[in-house]
Design an enzyme around this catalytic site. Structure first.
Site, PDB file in Angstrom:
ATOM      1  N   GLU A 173      -4.571   8.168   7.131  1.00 45.06           N
ATOM      2  CA  GLU A 173      -5.241   7.228   6.432  1.00 45.06           C
ATOM      3  C   GLU A 173      -5.761   5.944   7.523  1.00 45.06           C
ATOM      4  OE1 GLU A 173      -3.864   5.676   2.968  1.00 45.06           O
ATOM      5  OE2 GLU A 173      -5.649   4.799   2.521  1.00 45.06           O
ATOM      6  N   HIS A 216       0.807  -1.302  -0.029  1.00 47.03           N
ATOM      7  CA  HIS A 216       0.094   0.090   0.247  1.00 47.03           C
ATOM      8  C   HIS A 216       0.850   0.974  -0.050  1.00 47.03           C
ATOM      9  CE1 HIS A 216      -2.350   3.137   2.403  1.00 47.03           C
ATOM     10  NE2 HIS A 216      -3.156   3.129   1.561  1.00 47.03           N
ATOM     11  N   GLU A 241       2.111   1.830  -3.352  1.00 47.25           N
ATOM     12  CA  GLU A 241       1.044   2.375  -4.012  1.00 47.25           C
ATOM     13  C   GLU A 241       1.201   4.032  -4.285  1.00 47.25           C
ATOM     14  OE1 GLU A 241      -3.185   4.181  -3.570  1.00 47.25           O
ATOM     15  OE2 GLU A 241      -2.859   1.761  -2.772  1.00 47.25           O
ATOM     16  N   HIS A 242       1.087   4.339  -2.900  1.00 46.20           N
ATOM     17  CA  HIS A 242       1.159   5.746  -2.704  1.00 46.20           C
ATOM     18  C   HIS A 242       2.581   6.610  -3.290  1.00 46.20           C
ATOM     19  CE1 HIS A 242      -1.679   6.955   0.520  1.00 46.20           C
ATOM     20  NE2 HIS A 242      -2.166   6.093   0.329  1.00 46.20           N
TER      21      HIS A 242
END
Lengths: 424, 422
Positions: A143, A67, A70-71
């Site tokens: 997040e 993740h 991905e960012h």
């Protein structure tokens, strides 16, 4: 290029495996303005332990890294950010990470090819620095905090914890504030080089295109990378048993939330998986669907006030059913669902009910083919499971009562059931 | 795509949107009435009771079985606020006959009949709603009203709206109030239902691969024939005068990890056309990944994962949203003020404007690709009585200048600052 046609929804799939190992799928949609492109790698939150092709030693990386990567993929050497560039082109761009894959996507009406150039460029050119990695920890931290205030996410994750002893599916996709603190640029590059090889990736495009021309457009934008051979992924041994039947957490909610999970044996996504998946969807609706007896009873008794969501989630390393909803008495819902399963096993499945439910599910599958985004995302995630999405439309016909009874016995086992509750 | 509207009776309109590119047909009935504290709760309860049973399908079980037979035609109800109106929505989505394995039934025709029956011909006991259904649905609605705390982001926004529009229709919660729910019984509710059917503005939308027969079918439908001409009790959208008061600050505590900052903005415009410029203004402020809020609060200062703003066009109001560490409240607020000031000073480039235009135009072009979006667009035009076509809309956006946006920026002011913390 292979062409697969489906006569039920009257759509065609063009699929090609390129020399570098990349799978390309194109689903043309005449007359639609929107065009959708999604590029995914078969690399998700559960892949944190592996052997890099060519190496002997095992690599372990912090939870949440897929993740995080991905960012960070949007960052460019010249200081720009590809998300900004894509947005400036007037396209709607995004990315997401699941348990088993990561995907980069955009939806466009104009400037499709410019956006395609940008997306394919940034996915093939990572740029990580100590500084840009550190900065992201603050954003992802928020997040993670957002999700920790979300009771539906908590109750869901807890159900996974109750089912799985070791499989990393039970860990939050984003990781934890502590685990991401260990991430640095070297680990990111290592994961990138291992999993973002074309042979581990699939690109899906849907819209009003000529597929032959589109495949050339894809090829023209690929840089020269060799297929890197098989990545050995290491997953911890997972017993078939559950961890604990009940799990409860306190959080401010208006009414208790619950997830009832049924752990299934990992089926390695074999050929029967589509048929099994459809069967499970049918059985779940027979048990607690909107026209079921149990739903009516629980509704009339004021125990539930909307239909719980019903899902079968699976990848190559895990499989489980999730029944999720809100109730003033989740224990009672759990008890009654158990009873209904038992009842169904003893009394058998009514053919008329099955036929009606099949029609309903067939309708739901057809509906998926309205929107280019739905189509492309569906083909991508099914592809990583080794499934051609069209098979759902074809396999449903052949399902009969005997088959359903078999699946009911194999999957809906009382000793594999768990309940997770979040309440005040 | 062909769009047509036909006035069936006074204030009852049929809108048809014909297109053959979908696998589905989407039918809907919208009932629009003025938002009113006295009625908001009972109006919210009505669709829940209607979906329990109709004249020929007396139970939920029967309704669902029939819908499942129609290849899972999905029936849904919803509630919306559109400006100072409450809109009660009913939908049925069906598979287009071309994609069904057997071609013996006209599913569109059958589902249209069913939808109209569910809305206009409810299940009654002694000329009244079923006592049992009303009792159960009151309880369910109570749960729904109370569940507003479950999604903290949504809750913070709802609370900011409530505070900003205290004692005004738009400040009402669309599902109503628990204290008013207790007073409702089946008799009063049935009366309210009859009033709703008699007084509301009614819009019927049919989209999909439809033929002309459908118009005749609607006209001949018994439930439609029963309806009377009406002077609808609803509020066409109008621009309101804004009386600027001091900034209102509201703090609320809950057991949360993340703080939610929501800021409501007044926009002092005097005509409907300016709303297009406000749309552009909002896009540059917080409507996209290149916006000031996203770039400065998230990308530069890393204070938030969510940092955006949304424009409620029907009501002409903007809300800014940020999810932040509670201790960063002052910092986030002052940064947000800086962005508003920047907008006023015109500190944004022609490139920013062009990028926003591209984004908005892409959205406009995509409207026709989704049936529900198309219905929402047509309904919005209906309520504002503007009748702007999609290509005209695009044209208007293309012509907006920087001066116009700066002019709007100087008409924006903070009304309410709401902070959810622990």
């Amino acid at each position: 290029m292979k062409i697969i046609e489906n006569s039920k929804v009257k759509e065609k799939l063009y699929v090609d495996k390129l020399k570098n190992g990349l799978t390309v799928m194109i689903i043309p949609k005449k007359g639609i303005q929107k065009k959708y492109l999604i590029w995914g790698t078969n690399y998700g939150s559960i892949d944190s332990n592996f052997i890099v092709p060519g190496e002997k030693q095992e690599t372990k990386v912090p939870m949440g890294i897929a993740h995080f990567l991905e960012h960070k993929m949007f960052e460019q050497p010249n200081g720009t950010n590809s998300l900004d560039t894509l947005t400036s082109l007037g396209v709607d761009a995004n990315a997401y990470t699941t348990n088993d894959h990561t995907a980069y996507l955009f939806e466009a009406t104009d400037n499709f090819y410019e956006a395609m150039t940008e997306l394919m460029d940034y996915v093939q050119h990572p740029y990580f620095t100590d500084e840009n990695v550190e900065k992201e920890k603050g954003i992802i931290g928020q997040e993670i905090n957002m999700y920790s205030d979300s009771p539906d996410w908590k109750v869901y994750l807890n159900a996974l914890k109750a089912m799985y002893h070791n499989n990393p599916v039970k860990i939050d996709i984003a990781g934890t504030i502590e685990s991401i603190s260990e991430i640095n640029k070297d680990i990111l590059y290592k994961c990138y080089n291992t999993f973002y090889n074309p042979s581990n990736m699939t690109l899906v495009i849907s819209g009003d295109f000529n597929p032959e021309e589109m495949i050339e457009e894809v090829k023209n934008r690929l840089i020269d990378v060799k297929s890197n051979g098989k990545i050995k992924r290491i997953y911890p041994e997972e017993p078939e048993t559950i961890v604990q039947e009940k799990i409860e957490e306190k959080l401010e909610v208006s009414q208790p939330m619950y997830v009832i999970g049924i752990k299934d044996t990992n089926n390695d996504c074999d050929k029967e998986i589509v048929k099994k998946h459809i069967s499970i969807e049918i059985i779940l609706r027979l048990i607690i669907g909107k026209s079921s007896k149990l739903y009516k009873q629980l509704y009339d008794e004021g125990i539930i006030y909307s239909r719980p969501s019903l899902d079968y989630e699976f990848s190559k390393t895990y499989a489980h059913i999730m029944i999720m909803g809100q109730s003033n008495n989740p224990e009672e819902v759990y008890k009654r669902i158990k009873m209904e399963i038992k009842n169904l096993k003893e009394k058998g499945i009514n053919g008329e009910d099955m036929d009606r439910t099949k029609k309903m599910i067939y309708g739901a599958y057809v509906r998926e083919y309205n929107d280019v985004a739905d189509i492309a995302r569906m083909f991508l995630s099914d592809n990583f499971k080794g499934i051609n999405s069209f098979d759902y439309l074809e396999e449903i016909e052949g399902i009969n009562v005997e088959y359903l009874m078999q699946v009911l016995d194999d999957v809906f086992k009382e000793d594999k059931m768990v309940i997770s509750i979040v309440k005040n | 795509m062909q769009y047509k509207q036909i006035e069936l009776k006074k204030a009852i309109k049929l809108h048809t949107i014909k297109s053959d590119k979908f696998k589905t047909n989407l039918l809907s009935v919208f009932l629009t009435v003025k938002l009113d504290k006295e009625k908001v709760t009972s109006n919210a309860l009505i669709p829940s009771v209607l979906r329990r049973g109709s004249k020929n399908m007396q139970t939920q079980e029967k309704i669902n079985k029939e819908l499942e037979e129609l290849y899972g035609a999905s029936f849904d109800c919803g509630l919306d606020k559109a400006g100072d109106n409450q809109v009660i929505k009913f939908y049925i989505e069906t598979i287009n006959d071309n994609y069904l394995p057997e071609n013996d039934r006209n599913i569109l025709k059958i589902s249209l009949e069913k939808l109209l029956e569910l809305v206009f011909d409810p299940y009654l006991e002694d000329d009244c709603f079923s006592k049992e259904y009303v009792k159960q649905e009151k309880n369910n609605l109570k749960n729904i009203i109370e569940s507003k705390i479950d999604n903290k982001g949504r809750y913070a926004l709802d609370r900011c709206i409530e505070e900003m529009y205290k004692n005004e229709p738009f400040g009402l919660y669309k599902y109503g109030y628990v204290e008013d729910l207790d007073k409702i019984n089946e008799k009063d509710l049935y009366k309210e239902y009859q009033n709703l059917i008699k007084d509301s503005k009614i819009d019927i939308f049919i989209t999909g691969n439809i033929d002309e027969n459908i118009i005749e079918q609607i006209k001949d439908n018994e439930n439609i024939k029963k309806l009377q001409d009406r002077e609808p009790k609803y509020e066409p959208h109008k621009i309101e005068d804004i009386v600027q008061k001091e900034e209102k600050i509201v703090n609320e505590s809950m057991d949360v990890t993340q703080g939610k900052l929501v800021i409501g903005l007044n926009i002092n415009i005097d005509n409907e056309k300016d709303k297009y410029i406000v749309l552009m203004y909002n896009n540059i402020l917080g409507g996209s990944a290149t916006s000031k809020m996203f770039q400065n609060i998230r990308e530069k200062e890393h204070l938030a994962y969510v940092a955006n703003s949304i424009y409620f066009r029907h009501k002409n109001v903007i809300f800014i949203n940020c999810g932040i560490e509670i201790e960063n409240y002052d910092k986030a607020l002052s940064l947000t003020r800086e962005q508003l000031e920047d907008m006023k000073k015109g500190n944004f480039t022609d490139e920013d404007i062009n990028n926003c235009k591209k984004g908005i135009i892409a959205t406009i072009k995509g409207i026709e690709d989704e049936q529900d979006t198309m219905i929402t667009y047509c309904f919005g035009q209906e309520l504002s009585q503007t009748g702007v076509k999609l290509d005209e809309y695009q044209d208007i956006i293309e012509k907006i200048t920087k001066e116009q946006i700066v002019d709007i920026a100087n008409k924006v002011s903070i009304n309410t600052i709401y902070f959810l913390n622990n």
